[in-house]
Design a protein around this motif. Structure first.
Motif, PDB file in Angstrom:
ATOM      1  N   THR A  65      -0.364   2.156  -4.617  1.00  0.00           N
ATOM      2  CA  THR A  65       0.482   0.961  -4.533  1.00  0.00           C
ATOM      3  C   THR A  65       1.510   0.910  -5.648  1.00  0.00           C
ATOM      4  OG1 THR A  65      -1.141  -0.283  -5.833  1.00  0.00           O
ATOM      5  CG2 THR A  65      -1.344  -0.376  -3.439  1.00  0.00           C
ATOM      6  N   ASN A  66       1.476   1.865  -6.555  1.00  0.00           N
ATOM      7  CA  ASN A  66       2.405   1.888  -7.689  1.00  0.00           C
ATOM      8  C   ASN A  66       3.384   3.045  -7.515  1.00  0.00           C
ATOM      9  OD1 ASN A  66       3.528   1.170 -10.146  1.00  0.00           O
ATOM     10  ND2 ASN A  66       2.186   2.529 -11.294  1.00  0.00           N
ATOM     11  N   LEU A  67       4.078   3.057  -6.346  1.00  0.00           N
ATOM     12  CA  LEU A  67       4.980   4.151  -6.044  1.00  0.00           C
ATOM     13  C   LEU A  67       6.219   4.102  -6.921  1.00  0.00           C
ATOM     14  CD1 LEU A  67       4.806   4.035  -2.158  1.00  0.00           C
ATOM     15  CD2 LEU A  67       3.949   5.862  -3.604  1.00  0.00           C
ATOM     16  N   GLN A  84      10.070   3.176   4.177  1.00  0.00           N
ATOM     17  CA  GLN A  84       9.050   2.751   5.129  1.00  0.00           C
ATOM     18  C   GLN A  84       7.640   2.935   4.582  1.00  0.00           C
ATOM     19  OE1 GLN A  84      10.636   5.120   8.448  1.00  0.00           O
ATOM     20  NE2 GLN A  84      10.907   3.227   9.606  1.00  0.00           N
ATOM     21  N   LEU A  85       7.456   3.933   3.746  1.00  0.00           N
ATOM     22  CA  LEU A  85       6.154   4.112   3.105  1.00  0.00           C
ATOM     23  C   LEU A  85       5.805   2.913   2.238  1.00  0.00           C
ATOM     24  CD1 LEU A  85       6.083   7.871   1.986  1.00  0.00           C
ATOM     25  CD2 LEU A  85       4.744   6.791   3.802  1.00  0.00           C
ATOM     26  N   SER A  87       6.706  -0.140   2.875  1.00  0.00           N
ATOM     27  CA  SER A  87       6.676  -1.363   3.679  1.00  0.00           C
ATOM     28  C   SER A  87       5.251  -1.875   3.857  1.00  0.00           C
ATOM     29  CB  SER A  87       7.303  -1.097   5.056  1.00  0.00           C
ATOM     30  OG  SER A  87       7.091  -2.215   5.910  1.00  0.00           O
ATOM     31  N   PRO A  88       5.002  -3.137   3.530  1.00  0.00           N
ATOM     32  CA  PRO A  88       3.654  -3.701   3.720  1.00  0.00           C
ATOM     33  C   PRO A  88       3.384  -4.068   5.183  1.00  0.00           C
ATOM     34  CG  PRO A  88       5.113  -5.368   2.826  1.00  0.00           C
ATOM     35  CD  PRO A  88       5.921  -4.096   2.903  1.00  0.00           C
ATOM     36  N   TYR A  89       4.416  -3.951   6.038  1.00  0.00           N
ATOM     37  CA  TYR A  89       4.281  -4.382   7.429  1.00  0.00           C
ATOM     38  C   TYR A  89       3.897  -3.237   8.362  1.00  0.00           C
ATOM     39  CZ  TYR A  89       6.915  -8.186   5.347  1.00  0.00           C
ATOM     40  OH  TYR A  89       7.331  -9.190   4.523  1.00  0.00           O
ATOM     41  N   LEU A  90       3.916  -2.000   7.854  1.00  0.00           N
ATOM     42  CA  LEU A  90       3.529  -0.858   8.668  1.00  0.00           C
ATOM     43  C   LEU A  90       2.121  -0.411   8.315  1.00  0.00           C
ATOM     44  CD1 LEU A  90       6.711   1.430   8.715  1.00  0.00           C
ATOM     45  CD2 LEU A  90       5.775   0.085  10.600  1.00  0.00           C
ATOM     46  N   LYS A  91       1.335  -0.098   9.334  1.00  0.00           N
ATOM     47  CA  LYS A  91      -0.016   0.418   9.110  1.00  0.00           C
ATOM     48  C   LYS A  91       0.069   1.864   8.621  1.00  0.00           C
ATOM     49  CE  LYS A  91      -2.145  -2.461  12.693  1.00  0.00           C
ATOM     50  NZ  LYS A  91      -2.913  -2.448  13.966  1.00  0.00           N
ATOM     51  N   LEU A  96       1.857   7.707   8.891  1.00  0.00           N
ATOM     52  CA  LEU A  96       1.500   9.105   9.124  1.00  0.00           C
ATOM     53  C   LEU A  96       2.230   9.653  10.350  1.00  0.00           C
ATOM     54  CD1 LEU A  96      -2.342   8.992   8.415  1.00  0.00           C
ATOM     55  CD2 LEU A  96      -0.576  10.027   6.989  1.00  0.00           C
ATOM     56  N   GLN A  97       2.404   8.815  11.366  1.00  0.00           N
ATOM     57  CA  GLN A  97       3.135   9.237  12.556  1.00  0.00           C
ATOM     58  C   GLN A  97       4.608   9.473  12.241  1.00  0.00           C
ATOM     59  OE1 GLN A  97       1.914  10.057  15.671  1.00  0.00           O
ATOM     60  NE2 GLN A  97       4.028  10.848  15.816  1.00  0.00           N
ATOM     61  N   LEU A  98       5.173   8.647  11.368  1.00  0.00           N
ATOM     62  CA  LEU A  98       6.556   8.842  10.944  1.00  0.00           C
ATOM     63  C   LEU A  98       6.719  10.189  10.248  1.00  0.00           C
ATOM     64  CD1 LEU A  98       7.414   5.289   9.545  1.00  0.00           C
ATOM     65  CD2 LEU A  98       8.391   6.365  11.591  1.00  0.00           C
ATOM     66  N   PHE A  99       5.727  10.537   9.457  1.00  0.00           N
ATOM     67  CA  PHE A  99       5.767  11.844   8.790  1.00  0.00           C
ATOM     68  C   PHE A  99       5.683  12.975   9.804  1.00  0.00           C
ATOM     69  CE2 PHE A  99       3.233  15.330   6.806  1.00  0.00           C
ATOM     70  CZ  PHE A  99       4.252  15.835   6.012  1.00  0.00           C
TER      71      PHE A  99
END
Length: 301
Positions: A65-67, A84-85, A87-91, A96-99
Motif C-alpha cells: 500500500t506504500n507504492l 490503475q494499480l 486505484s482502491p476501486y479495482l479488485k 492482474l487481468q490488466l497485466f
C-alpha cells in the motif's frame, strides 16, 4: 523456442546494500534489475506468459500500500497501468487481468512489458523461495549482501530500496556491465556460503540514504554536552540517548543522532528530556533521505 544461456550456476554480479550514513549492511532490501539486455527481458516476459504471475518461482504476500508515486518516464499505457494499480476501486483480480492484457498486447514492446512486470511485482511484493534471485529480483541477506546468477552478457541497471519503511530511506541505483569473457570462474555450491569468498569479483555497492536527524544537546548554563538525554520522535518508537562528547563529521556536529526515521508530510515533533533539566520540544520538517540538524539547550531545574 526461446532459450536462456546458462553459465553452470555462475555468479554474474554480487554486491551489498548499505546505509549511507552508518555504512552498515541493510537486511531485507529489495534489489531488482530495472533495465537489461533484450535476451534477459525476453526470457522474463516469456516465463511470465507461460507460467502466469501466480506460478512464477516467487512467494507472494500482502499487497504493497506504500507504492512509489514518483514520476517515471513510462509509456502512456504503462503509466495508466501504474495508476490503475493504485486505484482502491479495482479488485486485485482485475489488476492482474490488466497485466495479462498488457502481456498479450502485440503493439507493446518487450521493454514496455518488462516495465509493467516491475510495476505489478512492486504492487504484489515478493521474495524468492530460495536465497537465489529469481527473474531479476532478490532481497539482501542479514548483512546486506545479494547476488544474481546466470545472466547473459550486457549492461544492467539495478535499483535497491526498502518496501515497508515509511519513507525512511531513499532508493539507490547503479549500472554494471557483465561480460563472460572477463568473468571469473566463480561458483556458489552452498547457498549459505559467505559471499566474502568472491575476492576476485567486482563487488557492487548500493547506498540507501536514510532520513536522519542529528544535533547537539547542551546545558544552557555552561554549554557543556548533556549525556543520556532521551531524544524521541513524538508518536513513534524512534528514540535515542545523547552521548557525552560532541562528534564532528561531514554531516555536522552532534551528540545525538536518529538514523532512518519516518519522514512525514507534516512537521515532526522532537522531545528531549534529561534528569535535572526541563523537558523541551521542537518541530522540524523532514523529507525522505534528508539530513537535518536540530540543537537543544536545556535549562536546569
Amino acid at each position: 523456442m526461446l532459450k536462456r544461456q546458462r553459465f553452470h550456476h555462475q555468479v554474474a554480479m554480487a554486491g551489498q546494500v548499505k546505509d549511507a550514513i552508518t555504512g552498515q549492511g541493510i537486511s531485507g532490501a529489495v534489489v531488482k534489475i530495472i533495465d537489461a539486455p533484450d535476451e534477459f527481458i525476453n526470457f522474463v516476459i516469456f516465463q511470465t506468459k507461460v507460467l502466469g504471475l501466480g506460478n512464477l518461482p516467487m512467494q507472494w504476500y500482502s499487497l504493497n500500500t506504500n507504492l512509489n508515486l514518483e514520476n517515471q518516464d513510462l509509456n502512456p499505457e504503462i503509466q495508466n497501468f501504474q495508476e490503475q494499480l493504485r486505484s482502491p476501486y479495482l479488485k486485485t483480480a482485475d489488476k492482474l487481468q490488466l497485466f495479462q492484457d498488457i502481456l498479450d498486447d502485440n503493439h507493446l514492446s518487450t521493454q514496455h512489458k518488462f516495465q509493467a512486470f516491475q510495476e505489478i511485482c512492486d504492487y504484489l511484493p515478493n521474495h524468492p523461495k530460495t536465497k537465489q534471485a529469481q527473474l531479476g529480483r532478490t532481497q539482501t541477506i542479514s548483512d546486506g549482501w545479494f547476488y544474481f546468477m546466470d545472466l547473459p552478457d550486457g549492461v544492467y541497471q539495478l535499483e535497491a530500496y526498502l518496501t515497508d519503511t515509511q519513507l525512511r530511506y531513499t532508493k539507490s541505483q547503479c549500472q554494471v556491465t557483465i561480460s563472460s569473457k572477463n568473468a571469473k570462474n566463480i561458483n556458489i555450491i552452498n547457498q549459505n556460503q559467505n559471499v566474502d569468498l568472491l575476492d576476485n569479483f567486482k563487488i557492487l555497492e548500493l547506498k540507501l540514504m536514510p532520513t536522519t536527524l542529528l544535533g547537539k544537546i547542551t546545558s544552557a548554563d555552561d554549554s557543556e554536552a548533556i549525556c543520556m538525554a532521551k531524544v524521541q520522535i513524538q508518536g513513534s518508537e524512534n528514540y535515542t540517548f545523547s552521548c557525552k562528547e560532541i562528534i564532528k563529521q561531514t554531516q555536522g556536529e552532534w551528540n545525538y543522532r536518529l538514523v532512518g526515521i519516518a519522514a512525514r508530510n507534516t512537521p515532526i515533533t522532537v522531545i528531549v528530556s534529561a534528569q535535572g533539566y526541563t523537558r523541551q520540544q521542537k518541530e522540524i520538517n523532514l523529507q525522505t533521505g534528508e539530513i537535518k540538524s536540530l540543537n537543544f539547550q536545556l535549562n536546569s531545574n
